[in-house]
Motif scaffolding. Structure first.
Motif, PDB file in Angstrom:
ATOM      1  N   ARG A   1       0.728  13.802  -7.555  1.00  0.00           N
ATOM      2  CA  ARG A   1      -0.031  15.011  -7.213  1.00  0.00           C
ATOM      3  C   ARG A   1       0.881  16.207  -6.968  1.00  0.00           C
ATOM      4  N   ALA A   2       2.018  15.962  -6.337  1.00  0.00           N
ATOM      5  CA  ALA A   2       2.941  17.053  -6.021  1.00  0.00           C
ATOM      6  C   ALA A   2       3.726  17.525  -7.238  1.00  0.00           C
ATOM      7  N   GLY A   3       3.743  16.722  -8.304  1.00  0.00           N
ATOM      8  CA  GLY A   3       4.510  17.083  -9.492  1.00  0.00           C
ATOM      9  C   GLY A   3       5.987  16.798  -9.357  1.00  0.00           C
ATOM     10  N   THR A   4       6.379  16.034  -8.330  1.00  0.00           N
ATOM     11  CA  THR A   4       7.792  15.718  -8.124  1.00  0.00           C
ATOM     12  C   THR A   4       8.350  14.907  -9.290  1.00  0.00           C
ATOM     13  N   LEU A   5       7.563  13.936  -9.741  1.00  0.00           N
ATOM     14  CA  LEU A   5       7.892  13.191 -10.953  1.00  0.00           C
ATOM     15  C   LEU A   5       6.768  13.484 -11.948  1.00  0.00           C
ATOM     16  N   PRO A   6       6.917  14.528 -12.747  1.00  0.00           N
ATOM     17  CA  PRO A   6       5.798  15.027 -13.560  1.00  0.00           C
ATOM     18  C   PRO A   6       5.306  14.060 -14.623  1.00  0.00           C
TER      19      PRO A   6
ATOM     20  N   HIS B   1       0.827  -1.207   0.000  1.00  0.00           N
ATOM     21  CA  HIS B   1       0.000   0.000   0.000  1.00  0.00           C
ATOM     22  C   HIS B   1       0.867   1.266   0.000  1.00  0.00           C
ATOM     23  N   ARG B   2       1.909   1.261   0.795  1.00  0.00           N
ATOM     24  CA  ARG B   2       2.744   2.466   0.897  1.00  0.00           C
ATOM     25  C   ARG B   2       3.405   2.804  -0.434  1.00  0.00           C
ATOM     26  N   LEU B   3       3.775   1.798  -1.192  1.00  0.00           N
ATOM     27  CA  LEU B   3       4.411   2.062  -2.490  1.00  0.00           C
ATOM     28  C   LEU B   3       3.473   2.823  -3.424  1.00  0.00           C
ATOM     29  N   VAL B   4       2.233   2.352  -3.564  1.00  0.00           N
ATOM     30  CA  VAL B   4       1.330   3.018  -4.502  1.00  0.00           C
ATOM     31  C   VAL B   4       0.795   4.339  -3.940  1.00  0.00           C
ATOM     32  N   ARG B   5       0.691   4.441  -2.620  1.00  0.00           N
ATOM     33  CA  ARG B   5       0.316   5.735  -2.040  1.00  0.00           C
ATOM     34  C   ARG B   5       1.420   6.766  -2.283  1.00  0.00           C
ATOM     35  N   ARG B   6       2.664   6.333  -2.151  1.00  0.00           N
ATOM     36  CA  ARG B   6       3.785   7.234  -2.422  1.00  0.00           C
ATOM     37  C   ARG B   6       3.777   7.664  -3.891  1.00  0.00           C
ATOM     38  N   GLN B   7       3.478   6.726  -4.786  1.00  0.00           N
ATOM     39  CA  GLN B   7       3.388   7.061  -6.209  1.00  0.00           C
ATOM     40  C   GLN B   7       2.339   8.145  -6.438  1.00  0.00           C
ATOM     41  N   ALA B   8       1.178   8.014  -5.792  1.00  0.00           N
ATOM     42  CA  ALA B   8       0.109   8.997  -5.960  1.00  0.00           C
ATOM     43  C   ALA B   8       0.500  10.353  -5.376  1.00  0.00           C
TER      44      ALA B   8
ATOM     45  N   ARG C   1      14.622   6.103  -6.782  1.00  0.00           N
ATOM     46  CA  ARG C   1      15.056   7.159  -5.865  1.00  0.00           C
ATOM     47  C   ARG C   1      13.908   7.682  -4.997  1.00  0.00           C
ATOM     48  N   GLU C   2      12.765   7.960  -5.612  1.00  0.00           N
ATOM     49  CA  GLU C   2      11.691   8.669  -4.918  1.00  0.00           C
ATOM     50  C   GLU C   2      10.632   7.758  -4.301  1.00  0.00           C
ATOM     51  N   ILE C   3      10.581   6.501  -4.744  1.00  0.00           N
ATOM     52  CA  ILE C   3       9.537   5.614  -4.220  1.00  0.00           C
ATOM     53  C   ILE C   3      10.152   4.435  -3.471  1.00  0.00           C
ATOM     54  N   LEU C   4      10.886   3.591  -4.164  1.00  0.00           N
ATOM     55  CA  LEU C   4      11.384   2.372  -3.532  1.00  0.00           C
ATOM     56  C   LEU C   4      12.318   2.655  -2.370  1.00  0.00           C
ATOM     57  N   ASP C   5      13.318   3.537  -2.583  1.00  0.00           N
ATOM     58  CA  ASP C   5      14.292   3.789  -1.527  1.00  0.00           C
ATOM     59  C   ASP C   5      13.698   4.532  -0.341  1.00  0.00           C
ATOM     60  N   VAL C   6      12.589   5.219  -0.557  1.00  0.00           N
ATOM     61  CA  VAL C   6      11.922   5.924   0.550  1.00  0.00           C
ATOM     62  C   VAL C   6      11.051   4.965   1.342  1.00  0.00           C
ATOM     63  N   VAL C   7      10.264   4.143   0.640  1.00  0.00           N
ATOM     64  CA  VAL C   7       9.313   3.243   1.311  1.00  0.00           C
ATOM     65  C   VAL C   7       9.999   1.997   1.852  1.00  0.00           C
ATOM     66  N   ILE C   8      10.916   1.426   1.054  1.00  0.00           N
ATOM     67  CA  ILE C   8      11.613   0.200   1.467  1.00  0.00           C
ATOM     68  C   ILE C   8      13.114   0.430   1.294  1.00  0.00           C
ATOM     69  N   PRO C   9      13.748   1.070   2.245  1.00  0.00           N
ATOM     70  CA  PRO C   9      15.183   1.363   2.105  1.00  0.00           C
ATOM     71  C   PRO C   9      15.994   0.072   2.021  1.00  0.00           C
ATOM     72  N   PRO C  10      17.186   0.151   1.437  1.00  0.00           N
ATOM     73  CA  PRO C  10      17.999  -1.057   1.241  1.00  0.00           C
ATOM     74  C   PRO C  10      18.222  -1.882   2.504  1.00  0.00           C
ATOM     75  N   ALA C  11      18.230  -1.246   3.666  1.00  0.00           N
ATOM     76  CA  ALA C  11      18.456  -1.988   4.912  1.00  0.00           C
ATOM     77  C   ALA C  11      17.359  -3.006   5.192  1.00  0.00           C
ATOM     78  N   ARG C  12      16.161  -2.802   4.613  1.00  0.00           N
ATOM     79  CA  ARG C  12      15.056  -3.740   4.842  1.00  0.00           C
ATOM     80  C   ARG C  12      15.023  -4.859   3.793  1.00  0.00           C
TER      81      ARG C  12
END
Length: 380
Positions: free
Chosen positions: A162-167, A151-158, A213-224
């Motif tokens: 919305r923010a235009g970070t990845l336009p 859930h967190r991955l697709v919520r982060r994508q949304a 960079r903006e989704i995977l590494d934020v939601v599931i950092p390499p340490a996990r």
């Protein structure tokens, strides 16, 4: 309960996925009825295909004006949901202002109505069926870890869209997360899948770099992640055609996404578009509430609850509790304690959880359980 061992996966989808659009439209209609009449009876189904939307179902209101008002407003509600999900025109997946919307509303069966409203304040179950609730101590939300991260991955994508970070992001997206379990505990992430719709003029190298960079590494950092964790981003390559233009959407096709990601059984009944007299929804919420109580009180690490009902009958046909580490006698004791503390009739559930409110549209995406962004009575 047998603890998980080995690899286990759960998936989620974004609010722009066609099936989730259908769920959200159905719950938008439900909320519109409940906002006007708390005891409205609603069973709303939605289908989307390309540039067409069909909204249909059975409804009953005490005030005929309520029925007519919501029916007249449905085209606007559909456009609002599509815009909210990020669709702007046909090229994006569906045009909220120009798509064809068919509204097919009719009255609730009198046979069902007589069985549900029994008089004297008694509310019979709106249908037969079995519902499951589940809770575990894998996460602070008392939910299985794979579905929480999916859930967190697709919520982060949304959020980024919305923010235009990845336009170049577009509304349709899916995720999947695989954990390795040892002795019933999630140890590490072994695989991640994220497919996201994107603008036609962006290359896959840019998509992959931005998603990492903006989704995977934020939601599931390499340490996990496991050292050999597999990552797939848009594994089929280009994902330009999305939304209803790419796939038909139907209410109720993401019931595992809506619940526990496959970590617990499911009775088969969908939630969206159904008012709380339908135990498919209300009893499933109550089952989650009960399972959560058992885990939150420290009685067990994992709990599964099953409730079953017969149409028109108030008391449940059966009530089962399975608690990790507890023998049959202890499980029966827990069930008896819960049944003594909480009213498990439809009226009791509706009252306890305060379900006769327009609260359902927000839960129609990113799961009905374990939501830390919403104040949901069944999560208390």
């Amino acid at each position: 309960m047998t603890p998980l061992a080995g690899l286990f996966s759960s998936e989620s989808v974004s609010e722009g996925h066609p099936d989730k659009l259908a769920d959200r439209i159905s719950d938008k209609v439900l909320d519109a009825f409940l906002a006007r009449e708390r005891e409205a009876r609603v069973a709303c189904e939605t289908m989307l295909a390309d540039q067409a939307v069909v909204v249909a179902g059975e409804f009953r209101t005490k005030d005929p004006q309520v029925f007519r008002a919501v029916r007249a407003d449905t085209v606007r509600l559909v456009a609002e949901v599509l815009r909210d999900a990020g669709y702007t025109d046909a090229a994006s997946g569906i045009d909220p202002d120009r798509c064809e919307v068919q509204v097919r509303f009719h009255g609730q069966s009198l046979d069902i109505a007589r069985g549900v409203d029994r008089g004297g304040g008694v509310l019979g179950a709106g249908d037969q069926g079995l519902m499951f609730g589940y809770a575990c101590d894998e996460t602070p939300e008392l939910m299985p870890a794979p579905i929480v991260l999916a859930h967190r991955l697709v919520r982060r994508q949304a959020e980024l869209r919305r923010a235009g970070t990845l336009p170049w992001l577009r509304p349709d997206a899916k995720s999947q997360v695989t954990f390795r379990y040892e002795d019933g505990r999630p140890v590490e992430v072994t695989a991640i899948v994220l497919s996201t719709q994107h603008a036609p003029d962006v290359d896959q190298r840019t998509v992959h770099a931005g998603v990492h960079r903006e989704i995977l590494d934020v939601v599931i950092p390499p340490a996990r992640r496991a050292r050999d964790c597999k990552v797939w981003i848009n594994p089929t390559g280009s994902f330009v055609t999305g939304g209803p233009h790419g796939d038909t959407g139907l209410t109720g096709r993401k019931i595992i996404v809506d619940t526990y990601g496959g970590a617990a059984p499911h009775g088969g009944g969908a939630f969206s578009g159904k008012d709380p007299s339908k135990v498919d929804r209300s009893a499933a919420y109550m089952a989650r509430f009960l399972a959560r109580q058992v885990v939150a009180r420290g009685w067990t690490r994992r709990c599964l609850v099953q409730l079953a009902y017969a149409i028109g009958v108030a008391e449940p046909v059966s009530f089962l509790v399975r608690a990790d580490g507890c023998d049959a006698a202890r499980c029966r004791e827990i069930a008896a304690a819960l049944a003594g503390e909480f009213d498990l009739t439809p009226a009791g559930i509706v009252g306890r959880l305060d379900l006769l409110r327009p609260i359902y549209y927000p839960v129609a995406a990113y799961g009905h359980f374990g939501r830390d962004d919403l104040r949901l009575t069944w999560e208390g």
